[in-house]
Design a protein around this motif. Structure first.
Motif, PDB file in Angstrom:
ATOM      1  N   ASP A  17      -2.728 -10.284 -41.183  1.00 23.38           N
ATOM      2  CA  ASP A  17      -1.892 -10.688 -42.093  1.00 23.38           C
ATOM      3  C   ASP A  17      -1.919 -12.216 -42.370  1.00 23.38           C
ATOM      4  OD1 ASP A  17       0.625 -11.449 -43.420  1.00 23.38           O
ATOM      5  OD2 ASP A  17       1.866 -10.380 -42.052  1.00 23.38           O
ATOM      6  N   SER A  18      -2.132 -12.849 -43.416  1.00 24.41           N
ATOM      7  CA  SER A  18      -2.685 -14.019 -43.729  1.00 24.41           C
ATOM      8  C   SER A  18      -1.269 -14.953 -43.616  1.00 24.41           C
ATOM      9  CB  SER A  18      -3.125 -14.455 -44.892  1.00 24.41           C
ATOM     10  OG  SER A  18      -2.579 -13.974 -46.118  1.00 24.41           O
ATOM     11  N   THR A  19       0.132 -14.486 -43.805  1.00 21.92           N
ATOM     12  CA  THR A  19       1.338 -15.024 -43.517  1.00 21.92           C
ATOM     13  C   THR A  19       1.529 -15.584 -42.097  1.00 21.92           C
ATOM     14  OG1 THR A  19       2.644 -13.371 -43.609  1.00 21.92           O
ATOM     15  CG2 THR A  19       2.099 -13.882 -45.574  1.00 21.92           C
ATOM     16  N   SER A  20       0.685 -14.959 -41.271  1.00 27.15           N
ATOM     17  CA  SER A  20       0.889 -15.552 -39.770  1.00 27.15           C
ATOM     18  C   SER A  20       1.400 -16.833 -39.428  1.00 27.15           C
ATOM     19  CB  SER A  20      -0.221 -15.270 -38.722  1.00 27.15           C
ATOM     20  OG  SER A  20      -0.173 -15.454 -37.446  1.00 27.15           O
ATOM     21  N   SER A  21       2.259 -17.220 -38.919  1.00 23.19           N
ATOM     22  CA  SER A  21       2.532 -18.775 -38.681  1.00 23.19           C
ATOM     23  C   SER A  21       1.794 -19.300 -37.489  1.00 23.19           C
ATOM     24  CB  SER A  21       4.210 -18.849 -38.353  1.00 23.19           C
ATOM     25  OG  SER A  21       4.337 -18.050 -36.954  1.00 23.19           O
ATOM     26  N   ARG A  22       0.911 -18.667 -36.849  1.00 23.69           N
ATOM     27  CA  ARG A  22       0.092 -19.081 -35.839  1.00 23.69           C
ATOM     28  C   ARG A  22      -1.039 -20.283 -36.077  1.00 23.69           C
ATOM     29  NH1 ARG A  22       0.903 -16.585 -31.219  1.00 23.69           N
ATOM     30  NH2 ARG A  22       1.757 -14.625 -31.350  1.00 23.69           N
ATOM     31  N   VAL A  25      -7.619 -21.217 -37.527  1.00 22.77           N
ATOM     32  CA  VAL A  25      -8.320 -21.454 -36.169  1.00 22.77           C
ATOM     33  C   VAL A  25      -9.886 -21.377 -36.709  1.00 22.77           C
ATOM     34  CG1 VAL A  25      -8.915 -20.232 -34.056  1.00 22.77           C
ATOM     35  CG2 VAL A  25      -6.697 -20.028 -34.917  1.00 22.77           C
ATOM     36  N   GLU A  26     -10.625 -22.317 -36.359  1.00 23.92           N
ATOM     37  CA  GLU A  26     -11.881 -22.554 -36.775  1.00 23.92           C
ATOM     38  C   GLU A  26     -12.363 -22.148 -38.346  1.00 23.92           C
ATOM     39  OE1 GLU A  26     -14.715 -23.202 -34.578  1.00 23.92           O
ATOM     40  OE2 GLU A  26     -12.897 -24.150 -33.354  1.00 23.92           O
ATOM     41  N   GLY A  27     -11.619 -22.727 -39.001  1.00 23.06           N
ATOM     42  CA  GLY A  27     -11.814 -22.340 -40.662  1.00 23.06           C
ATOM     43  C   GLY A  27     -11.194 -21.119 -40.980  1.00 23.06           C
ATOM     44  N   PHE A  28     -10.521 -20.219 -40.416  1.00 26.41           N
ATOM     45  CA  PHE A  28      -9.887 -19.005 -40.587  1.00 26.41           C
ATOM     46  C   PHE A  28      -8.481 -19.300 -40.667  1.00 26.41           C
ATOM     47  CE2 PHE A  28     -13.995 -17.710 -38.622  1.00 26.41           C
ATOM     48  CZ  PHE A  28     -14.454 -16.605 -39.670  1.00 26.41           C
ATOM     49  N   ARG A  29      -7.739 -18.506 -41.442  1.00 26.31           N
ATOM     50  CA  ARG A  29      -6.315 -18.660 -41.925  1.00 26.31           C
ATOM     51  C   ARG A  29      -5.478 -18.391 -40.584  1.00 26.31           C
ATOM     52  NH1 ARG A  29      -7.117 -16.136 -47.206  1.00 26.31           N
ATOM     53  NH2 ARG A  29      -7.492 -14.133 -46.205  1.00 26.31           N
ATOM     54  N   ASN A  30      -5.777 -17.633 -39.666  1.00 25.50           N
ATOM     55  CA  ASN A  30      -5.267 -17.449 -38.524  1.00 25.50           C
ATOM     56  C   ASN A  30      -5.949 -16.720 -37.495  1.00 25.50           C
ATOM     57  OD1 ASN A  30      -5.257 -14.355 -38.985  1.00 25.50           O
ATOM     58  ND2 ASN A  30      -4.063 -14.866 -40.621  1.00 25.50           N
ATOM     59  N   PRO A  31      -5.509 -16.456 -36.064  1.00 19.85           N
ATOM     60  CA  PRO A  31      -6.144 -16.013 -35.004  1.00 19.85           C
ATOM     61  C   PRO A  31      -6.922 -14.622 -35.365  1.00 19.85           C
ATOM     62  CG  PRO A  31      -4.388 -17.122 -34.131  1.00 19.85           C
ATOM     63  CD  PRO A  31      -4.161 -17.066 -35.604  1.00 19.85           C
ATOM     64  N   LYS A  64      -1.605  -9.010 -48.820  1.00 16.35           N
ATOM     65  CA  LYS A  64      -1.748  -9.729 -50.202  1.00 16.35           C
ATOM     66  C   LYS A  64      -3.316  -9.145 -50.631  1.00 16.35           C
ATOM     67  CE  LYS A  64       2.263 -11.348 -50.345  1.00 16.35           C
ATOM     68  NZ  LYS A  64       3.250 -10.727 -50.984  1.00 16.35           N
ATOM     69  N   GLU A  65      -3.674  -9.537 -51.593  1.00 17.16           N
ATOM     70  CA  GLU A  65      -5.161  -9.050 -52.049  1.00 17.16           C
ATOM     71  C   GLU A  65      -5.972 -10.014 -51.287  1.00 17.16           C
ATOM     72  OE1 GLU A  65      -8.379  -7.898 -53.791  1.00 17.16           O
ATOM     73  OE2 GLU A  65      -6.604  -7.152 -54.387  1.00 17.16           O
ATOM     74  N   HIS A  66      -5.784 -11.368 -51.004  1.00 21.69           N
ATOM     75  CA  HIS A  66      -6.611 -12.105 -50.222  1.00 21.69           C
ATOM     76  C   HIS A  66      -7.064 -11.588 -48.823  1.00 21.69           C
ATOM     77  CE1 HIS A  66      -2.898 -14.667 -50.239  1.00 21.69           C
ATOM     78  NE2 HIS A  66      -2.943 -14.167 -48.806  1.00 21.69           N
ATOM     79  N   ASP A  67      -6.139 -10.801 -48.153  1.00 21.63           N
ATOM     80  CA  ASP A  67      -6.201  -9.958 -46.925  1.00 21.63           C
ATOM     81  C   ASP A  67      -6.995  -8.900 -46.859  1.00 21.63           C
ATOM     82  OD1 ASP A  67      -4.160 -11.814 -45.395  1.00 21.63           O
ATOM     83  OD2 ASP A  67      -2.770 -10.601 -46.565  1.00 21.63           O
ATOM     84  N   PHE A  68      -7.143  -8.177 -48.125  1.00 22.48           N
ATOM     85  CA  PHE A  68      -7.901  -7.092 -48.327  1.00 22.48           C
ATOM     86  C   PHE A  68      -9.347  -7.579 -48.511  1.00 22.48           C
ATOM     87  CE2 PHE A  68      -9.726  -3.628 -50.625  1.00 22.48           C
ATOM     88  CZ  PHE A  68      -9.668  -2.554 -49.981  1.00 22.48           C
ATOM     89  N   GLU A  69      -9.298  -8.736 -49.388  1.00 27.41           N
ATOM     90  CA  GLU A  69     -10.872  -9.289 -49.741  1.00 27.41           C
ATOM     91  C   GLU A  69     -11.585  -9.850 -48.501  1.00 27.41           C
ATOM     92  OE1 GLU A  69     -14.106 -10.183 -51.564  1.00 27.41           O
ATOM     93  OE2 GLU A  69     -12.425  -8.956 -52.591  1.00 27.41           O
TER      94      GLU A  69
END
Length: 259
Positions: A17-22, A25-31, A64-69
């Protein structure tokens, strides 16, 4: 028993879930993205013949679409069949993420099990048959191992189930998998999801394993693993517990298990 071996990786409960508030990390949106990418890398580097994702790949139907992508991009790297089932967070109901996005778009090598009554997938070249059942509702009425068929071939028989292993069924508890159901299933290996920490079981002739979430932050120091499984005609089932890298501080945990 088959006359050839099989190697695969089993993971579950990524909760993308790219809306994670964490945070990144290493260029990724979340852990969760960071962890899933590491599991995919392990699949490509370990001579795996299958990759199993046992529920809760996504955290909700609100992705969202970017999570599926992101998943589509990661799975394009995998050069073996990928089999996945829904869990209680990405449950396959009328508002499912799997209705919002077509799982067939993940690639021709991806085999989503979306049948509520269960489905068999055969891989003749691997002498392997898999069975799983899509969750339509996380409730006491949903029994993850209900309707497991008997197969009359000498295939490896692998099950996929998202739920809670219990000694016997308890009123009011959801998605229960009993010890006797596992023992009587006929599986060589049962890949489990739902519990975020690693655990293994032996019931009858069946070996079962919770790989736990690959995201350590979702289960304190008890999480952050994936299972590398070898099925061998001579030695049987061998499970290797593999730790992933983590760049995230552990949350404060009161119960030790996240669902």
């Amino acid at each position: 028993m088959p006359n050839q071996s099989l190697r695969f990786i089993h993971t579950s409960d990524v909760h993308l879930d790219s809306t994670s508030s964490r945070g990144e990390v290493e260029g990724f949106r979340n852990p969760a993205e960071y962890a899933f990418a590491q599991v995919v890398d392990a699949v490509t580097q370990s001579d795996c013949e299958l990759f199993l994702i046992v529920g809760d790949l996504f955290d909700s139907a609100r992705i969202k679409e970017h999570d599926f992508e992101f998943v589509r991009t990661q799975l394009r790297k995998v050069n073996c069949p990928v089999v996945l089932i829904p869990g209680n967070h990405d449950v396959h109901d009328d508002t499912s993420v799997w209705r919002k996005f077509d799982p067939a778009e993940l690639g021709s090598h991806v085999y989503p099990i979306m049948a509520h009554d269960g489905d068999l997938i055969e891989f003749p070249d691997l002498v392997t048959t898999l069975w799983g059942r899509a969750m339509d509702e996380h409730s006491p009425n949903y029994e993850p191992l209900f309707g497991v068929p008997r197969i009359d071939r000498d295939d490896w028989f692998i099950g996929m189930a998202h739920g809670q292993v219990v000694h016997k069924r308890v009123n009011g508890s959801s998605s229960q998998i009993t010890h006797s159901e596992i023992a009587n299933s006929g599986f060589d290996y049962l890949a489990l999801g739902h519990v975020h920490v690693w655990d293994t079981f032996e019931f009858g002739d069946v070996t079962a394993c919770y790989s736990g979430s690959p995201v350590e932050a979702f289960a304190s120091s008890h999480g952050g693993y994936y299972a590398l499984v070898d099925l061998d005609p001579r030695s049987g089932v061998s499970i290797t517990k593999n730790k992933l890298n983590s760049k995230v501080e552990h949350p404060r945990v009161t119960h030790g298990v996240f669902f």
